[in-house]
Design an enzyme around this catalytic site. Structure first.
Site, mmCIF file in Angstrom:
data_model
loop_
_atom_site.group_PDB
_atom_site.id
_atom_site.type_symbol
_atom_site.label_atom_id
_atom_site.label_comp_id
_atom_site.label_asym_id
_atom_site.label_seq_id
_atom_site.Cartn_x
_atom_site.Cartn_y
_atom_site.Cartn_z
ATOM 1 N N CYS A 121 17.149 38.255 40.275
ATOM 2 C CA CYS A 121 18.540 38.078 40.710
ATOM 3 C C CYS A 121 18.664 37.652 42.168
ATOM 4 C CB CYS A 121 19.330 39.362 40.466
ATOM 5 S SG CYS A 121 19.429 39.812 38.710
ATOM 6 N N HIS A 260 25.540 40.190 45.184
ATOM 7 C CA HIS A 260 25.097 40.120 43.795
ATOM 8 C C HIS A 260 25.999 41.007 42.937
ATOM 9 C CE1 HIS A 260 22.767 40.199 40.203
ATOM 10 N NE2 HIS A 260 22.321 41.433 40.389
ATOM 11 N N ASN A 290 26.910 40.694 35.112
ATOM 12 C CA ASN A 290 25.766 40.348 35.953
ATOM 13 C C ASN A 290 25.114 39.097 35.368
ATOM 14 O OD1 ASN A 290 23.287 40.125 37.235
ATOM 15 N ND2 ASN A 290 22.760 42.285 37.044
#
Length: 334
Positions: A121, A260, A290
């Site tokens: 990520c 994030h 996500n």
């Protein structure tokens, strides 16, 4: 931990773009799949829905759509690209690099440098730094940087800890001379002793794919959620504070915080610990969940297209992911 400062920075942001699939997966949908309620999912994650790719869509398809949006905004053609980077941990296939698929489909000429980066990520922040640094010394004026993931393909329907969190998407940026936003500094760090907090056990050279590994579910994504939250508190929050201090920037000077989108509740806690108000924190987690390496660039693009960024604004990008890894970037709007 490496910080890249402004001494040799020559590239700025010419355009951003993003894409999420049209298939909407609500909390009710995913709750029925994993055996929980939509209310419980929202309470724990702040997510209400996410987008999952259709069966015929792969990571490169999402990446292409985001890339075209960014290139259109930048006014840059594929023939002008000298570098194409794709940050992903869910490539179309182990080989060739998904970046080569994207470059070819865009019509970039042979000779264009194209490769993938996998820092999970955090990948987009790593790719952004690599691309900007390469532009400083390259004989090309434009780089395309993409974060794209299709996590829905590697989620176990039996694992409510992960399946409720993840969506699919892609975000892209075109870097070049000048631009509407200038990179001030970036910082990249890996915390490899925590590498087991997230991962996909099988499918590589350590545990090759077999019928047995498929039956045992070893190709699904796994995550220690509590461990990730502890990592954010112990390493990411202090890391951001130190990064800003090193740049002589106070948290209250940040006009737009783009973190994030791992979990909405964790995101709110992180902003509070940093002293950055939620009204300055850009979010897409409620609608998209996500989206892995796409999380930061998708949210950044939504912010840019909202018209909220004014000349002189400081923008902080902050990503964290498997490895464990952390990627930070500070930009100033021009």
């Amino acid at each position: 931990m490496i910080t890249y400062g402004a001494a040799h920075r020559v590239a700025g942001v010419l355009g951003t773009g993003s894409y999420v699939p049209s298939r909407v997966i609500t909390n009710k949908d995913v709750g029925e799949l994993v055996g929980t309620t939509e209310e419980a999912i929202h309470r724990k994650t702040a997510i209400r829905e996410r987008r999952w790719a259709k069966s015929e869509e792969a990571t490169s398809d999402l990446a292409l759509a985001a890339a075209r949006a960014a290139m259109e905004q930048a006014g840059v053609r594929a023939s002008q690209l000298g570098l194409v980077l794709v940050a992903t941990s869910t490539p179309d296939s182990p080989q060739p690099p998904t970046a080569c698929v994207v470059a070819d489909e865009l019509g970039a000429p042979d000779g264009t440098t194209a490769f993938d980066i996998n820092s999970v990520c955090s990948g987009f922040a790593f790719a952004l730094t690599v691309a900007e640094r390469m532009l400083a010394d390259a004989d090309t004026d434009h780089a395309l940087v993409i974060g794209a993931d299709v996590y829905s393909r590697i989620l176990s329907p039996d694992d409510r800890r992960t399946t409720v969190l993840f969506g699919d998407g892609a975000g892209a940026v075109v870097l070049g001379r000048g631009g509407r936003q200038q990179l001030v500094a970036t910082r990249l760090a890996s915390f490899s002793s925590a590498r087991d907090l997230v991962g996909v056990p099988a499918g590589g050279s350590r545990i090759p794919p077999t019928e047995e590994t498929a039956r045992e579910g070893l190709h699904y994504f796994t995550m220690n959620g509590r461990g990730v939250r502890d990592f954010v508190e112990a390493e990411v929050v202090p890391g951001i504070q130190a990064f800003l201090a090193d740049q002589g920037v106070r948290p209250e000077e940040i006009a737009h915080f783009v973190p994030h989108q791992g979990n909405g509740r964790m995101l709110a806690d992180m902003a509070a610990q940093l002293g950055i108000p939620l009204e300055k924190t850009a979010t897409t987690v409620t609608d998209y969940g996500n989206t892995g390496a796409a999380s930061v660039p998708v949210t950044w693009d939504r912010l840019n297209r909202s018209g909220a960024v004014a000349r002189g604004d400081l923008i902080l990008l902050a990503a964290f992911g498997g490895g464990m890894s952390m990627g930070l970037a500070l930009l100033r709007a021009r």
